[in-house]
Design a protein around this motif. Sequence first.
Motif, PDB file in Angstrom:
ATOM      1  N   GLY A 863     -39.377  -4.872 -13.007  1.00  6.21           N
ATOM      2  CA  GLY A 863     -38.964  -3.519 -12.700  1.00  6.21           C
ATOM      3  C   GLY A 863     -37.908  -3.019 -13.673  1.00  6.21           C
ATOM      4  O   GLY A 863     -37.367  -3.758 -14.487  1.00  6.21           O
ATOM      5  N   GLY A 864     -37.616  -1.736 -13.578  1.00  4.64           N
ATOM      6  CA  GLY A 864     -36.620  -1.123 -14.451  1.00  4.64           C
ATOM      7  C   GLY A 864     -35.210  -1.495 -14.060  1.00  4.64           C
ATOM      8  O   GLY A 864     -34.926  -1.871 -12.917  1.00  4.64           O
ATOM      9  N   LEU A 865     -34.306  -1.395 -15.013  1.00  3.17           N
ATOM     10  CA  LEU A 865     -32.897  -1.713 -14.793  1.00  3.17           C
ATOM     11  C   LEU A 865     -32.107  -0.442 -14.480  1.00  3.17           C
ATOM     12  O   LEU A 865     -32.443   0.649 -14.963  1.00  3.17           O
ATOM     13  CB  LEU A 865     -32.313  -2.381 -16.038  1.00  3.17           C
ATOM     14  CG  LEU A 865     -32.816  -3.800 -16.318  1.00  3.17           C
ATOM     15  CD1 LEU A 865     -32.489  -4.202 -17.751  1.00  3.17           C
ATOM     16  CD2 LEU A 865     -32.199  -4.791 -15.343  1.00  3.17           C
ATOM     17  N   PRO A 866     -31.040  -0.567 -13.691  1.00  4.22           N
ATOM     18  CA  PRO A 866     -30.210   0.604 -13.396  1.00  4.22           C
ATOM     19  C   PRO A 866     -29.392   1.042 -14.615  1.00  4.22           C
ATOM     20  O   PRO A 866     -29.210   0.284 -15.573  1.00  4.22           O
ATOM     21  CB  PRO A 866     -29.282   0.118 -12.283  1.00  4.22           C
ATOM     22  CG  PRO A 866     -29.836  -1.173 -11.820  1.00  4.22           C
ATOM     23  CD  PRO A 866     -30.576  -1.757 -12.979  1.00  4.22           C
ATOM     24  N   TYR A 867     -28.907   2.254 -14.563  1.00  2.00           N
ATOM     25  CA  TYR A 867     -27.928   2.724 -15.534  1.00  2.00           C
ATOM     26  C   TYR A 867     -26.972   3.686 -14.832  1.00  2.00           C
ATOM     27  O   TYR A 867     -27.298   4.264 -13.790  1.00  2.00           O
ATOM     28  CB  TYR A 867     -28.582   3.386 -16.753  1.00  2.00           C
ATOM     29  CG  TYR A 867     -29.441   4.592 -16.466  1.00  2.00           C
ATOM     30  CD1 TYR A 867     -28.914   5.882 -16.504  1.00  2.00           C
ATOM     31  CD2 TYR A 867     -30.793   4.447 -16.153  1.00  2.00           C
ATOM     32  CE1 TYR A 867     -29.704   6.985 -16.251  1.00  2.00           C
ATOM     33  CE2 TYR A 867     -31.589   5.534 -15.893  1.00  2.00           C
ATOM     34  CZ  TYR A 867     -31.045   6.814 -15.936  1.00  2.00           C
ATOM     35  OH  TYR A 867     -31.825   7.911 -15.673  1.00  2.00           O
ATOM     36  N   ASN A 868     -25.793   3.811 -15.379  1.00  2.00           N
ATOM     37  CA  ASN A 868     -24.731   4.592 -14.765  1.00  2.00           C
ATOM     38  C   ASN A 868     -24.787   6.032 -15.241  1.00  2.00           C
ATOM     39  O   ASN A 868     -24.998   6.293 -16.430  1.00  2.00           O
ATOM     40  CB  ASN A 868     -23.372   3.970 -15.105  1.00  2.00           C
ATOM     41  CG  ASN A 868     -22.296   4.336 -14.105  1.00  2.00           C
ATOM     42  OD1 ASN A 868     -22.578   4.685 -12.956  1.00  2.00           O
ATOM     43  ND2 ASN A 868     -21.046   4.246 -14.524  1.00  2.00           N
ATOM     44  N   ARG A 899     -32.249   4.733 -12.658  1.00  2.00           N
ATOM     45  CA  ARG A 899     -33.169   3.595 -12.704  1.00  2.00           C
ATOM     46  C   ARG A 899     -34.118   3.778 -13.870  1.00  2.00           C
ATOM     47  O   ARG A 899     -34.741   4.810 -14.038  1.00  2.00           O
ATOM     48  CB  ARG A 899     -33.953   3.498 -11.396  1.00  2.00           C
ATOM     49  CG  ARG A 899     -34.942   2.354 -11.299  1.00  2.00           C
ATOM     50  CD  ARG A 899     -34.257   1.004 -11.250  1.00  2.00           C
ATOM     51  NE  ARG A 899     -33.443   0.779 -10.067  1.00  2.00           N
ATOM     52  CZ  ARG A 899     -32.940  -0.407  -9.730  1.00  2.00           C
ATOM     53  NH1 ARG A 899     -33.170  -1.468 -10.489  1.00  2.00           N
ATOM     54  NH2 ARG A 899     -32.175  -0.528  -8.659  1.00  2.00           N
ATOM     55  N   GLY A 900     -34.179   2.733 -14.703  1.00  2.00           N
ATOM     56  CA  GLY A 900     -34.971   2.793 -15.912  1.00  2.00           C
ATOM     57  C   GLY A 900     -36.444   2.512 -15.697  1.00  2.00           C
ATOM     58  O   GLY A 900     -36.945   2.491 -14.573  1.00  2.00           O
ATOM     59  N   MET A 901     -37.131   2.281 -16.800  1.00  2.00           N
ATOM     60  CA  MET A 901     -38.579   2.103 -16.796  1.00  2.00           C
ATOM     61  C   MET A 901     -38.956   0.636 -16.596  1.00  2.00           C
ATOM     62  O   MET A 901     -38.205  -0.259 -16.966  1.00  2.00           O
ATOM     63  CB  MET A 901     -39.145   2.590 -18.133  1.00  2.00           C
ATOM     64  CG  MET A 901     -38.777   4.015 -18.483  1.00  2.00           C
ATOM     65  SD  MET A 901     -39.328   4.413 -20.167  1.00  2.00           S
ATOM     66  CE  MET A 901     -38.688   6.089 -20.330  1.00  2.00           C
TER      67      MET A 901
END
Length: 978
Positions: A863-868, A899-901
């Motif tokens: 899954g995608g990773l979070p970002y601030n 939330r990333g790709m």
Amino acid sequence: MHKLSISVFVLFVGAVFSASAQTPDTASLSGQVQDSSHAAVAHAAVSVTNQLTGLQRTAQTDDKGEFRLSGLPVAGSYIVESNKEGFAAAVLKSVTLAGGSSAQVTIILNVSAANESVTVEGSATDVRVDEPQLGDFLDAAEIDSTPLLNRRITFLPLLSAANRPAINQGDIFMNQDLFTTNGAGRRQTWFEVDGTNGNDSWGRQTIFTNIPKDAMEAMTVLTNGFSAEYGASTGSVVNIVTKSGSDKLHGDLLEVYRPSGPEAELSGFNSSNATSGNQITNDTLAQTSGSISGKLLKNDPTHFFLAGETSQQNRASPVTSPLAPGNFIGHYRDLLLFLRLDRQFSSKNNAFFRESDDGFYDTNPNGIVGGSSLATVARTFRRRTYTTEFGDTAILSPYTVNNLRVQFQLASPITEFDPAVYGTQFVVPIAGAATFTSGTSQSALLMNRQYGVDETMAMSLGKHQLRIGGTWTFAHTGGNSKEFGGPIYLGKFTYNTCSLTVAQCESPTYLNNIANVANYQQSYGNASYTVNDNLFGIFAQDDYRLSNRVVINLGLRYEGQTFTDSHTNFAPRVGIDYDVFGNGTTVLRAGFGIYYSQIVDNEEASYALTGPTGVFNYTATPGQVGFPSSIAAAPLPAFPAGAVPPLRNLYIRPGQSAYLNQFFPTSTLVGYPSKLLNPYSEQYTLSVEQKLARNTILSLDYVGTHTLHVLRPLDVDPPTSFIRTAQNQTRSAQAANCTRPYWIYWYQQNGTTCNTTTATNPQPPYSVIQSDVNDGYLHYDAFDVNLRESFGNKGALLVSYVWSHTLDNVDPDSTSQNPNDPNHVGQAEYGNALYDQRNRLVLSGFYTVPLKVRIGGIATLAGGLPYNLVTGTTNSGDTGATTDRPVINGAVIGRDTGRGMPVYYVDPFIEREFALFERVNLDLRAEAFNVLNHANFVSFNGTYGNLAAAPATLGTPNTGITAQLPARELQFEVKVSF
């Protein structure tokens, strides 16, 4: 001799991670000899012979028919033989063991005899029933078959879905894989090499001295529930066992080539619009490696294994500046050397010596040159490490083994940054063109020496398998500056915009004219420091077999680190293992433990360089005190007399009030800690492991982690909270400063009032005062599924899946840790961790198909990773200490809500071995990395801005090797072996 004809029954239980009477780089073999009626056979002889080195050990069964052989080297496979007068001898062949493991066998002797032997393949991958540890074991065949970019062994832990790559968290210039486990930070992996510490105490970035892939015998990756002999980690344990020589002479020579032609370009940029040197457009590799092993002398019991590897990697970073457009080629060069000597002095004593060396340099680390940055600002990163280890295993009695490991590690340097043009820096904005920059004095040189001793005594006392021991590492680090270098001691001239031709603007005539200079900046203060750190631990572990089905694991570890102020780091471990049917096919296990982590020694760099006597920059314009009289007058010999020191930001060590009070009263600070503590985690596991077929193991695991005392940099002289209820609300830095507790105290003492609009002299000397505060906490919950299938000599398959959720109020070991408001860092900051990747599936393995062709590889889906999300400005006015987030629906949004790709990549390989001559083979292999060329981004644009509506650029991927995984690359290998 007559061999057993039909009835050899072998039951391997607990063969990977149980730990009875062995250390991480040795194993033990125990069991019972029975007759055909399953009655115990007392006083039967049992012997094991290592098929690689000829090492032999013997034992005799007791009155219960039980035996134990401990301290067995794991390199090579074993022949196990049992005999007694009146019975046919039983011979078990190709029994393999894993480091830090105990294999249990039941051997049935028949009275009848025949003239044929039965070969029973022993494996280190069966269901384990003695310990609650979770993880994966990789033998030499699996390691050799796994496609690894640059053949770096630090990528192997990613075969377990519980480990996640951490390239979006910094330190990409190490050219190694960094990863996170169980919610722990990227610096929390514990590397164990041949039974001793393989970590770099200065930065804990990766393994201290890298090991060539050719020298790897086995790797065990423990992700949770490990026993009390392991410490200084809240993440995973990577246990590495290196190869030993054999009785026969073996060798190989390998050439690896990764050309630029078939590779795909990274997405999101091209050579004409690149903005950073990390946006590479070309990446090639040429690597040569080889090994040779055998007996040192014909009739000598000393075996040797010698390996080496040299790499030449070139990366093209486009320079888009019109001053000097084109590609800057960054050169990475690496040399690995490895030597191991093994000697059996007697049946009760064997020893080894290991020397590992690793030296590399990179002329464009982290993309310093590229985009608008010219080659004149290039810096070369160097790191050279050397490890010397001596190990001794002594069989003190049939039930007692002592293992001693002594080690010296030298990093000379651990970090070195050398500017290509070392000198005063010149920065010239050129009208209609770009900015010309030449030279820098930002350098760094740090050395590290580590001395280590590890000793473990393992005892088998009835139903108790005891291990007691200790470990000690003394790390001495010293030098100046830190990563990439900080101070500009030789000064920097920034010029007025030049309207002449490019050639004239860059000419000595223009540069040497002080009248063209807009300002001059120079660093002053001390950038040198030394750290002496002792890391030690003592432990006791008891694996108590309550019954044939139940094992209780009890452990206690105490560890300390003199760099910190913690003195109560007691770490209990408890576990239970239940063999449901008593035959090793279904095992239930549960465990709980406390694990402490190390505070890396390079924290001292922040304290030293940014403390009250550390480095600060002073800038002067023409006519001001401190502005040089000429270009040649730079650098200035000392801070200019009569100049007013600039307002400074500090970073101070906890617990130093007595020292710091001479500069400012620490009593005015808010939450300044009296101690620097080691973070710790409470980890708990519940799992079931099922043997589905003879060579098929399924494990289902729940893993929970609660981590406390996570370190965070925090402004302990914070301004009052600036409550924002709408976008574009801001407060100036001066207005914020006037509300700081120390500023209020300072103006009261001086009988003046702080001007909230404009800075006036005199004023307090410091604004932001940060310290390391242990107020971080974390929760991690995961469900792990692992399926392992062995196809014997033909291949192996590992399917690893993890669902997890990580919540914290600060990300361990990550960059950009400042909160939205330093006055509210609890629930207001609690949210998704930066590496909260909910789903991750990894399939890996290999198989030999007809025509002796071997195929396999790795497939990863995640899954995608979070970002601030941030405003991109300092709304609160707390410059350098906050990361202000936008206001949506009347409130500041939470941390890491973007939330990333999804990420997916497939890395296949195909190889074929050909016989050239007798005992000489040729192996051809082709590997592809990200063969589908999916753009895998791990970093995203989180700048929301200060407007009501989000910009179109919000959430778009960042690009470059620090923000995305590699595009498609092909790697080819040719190996000749004998």
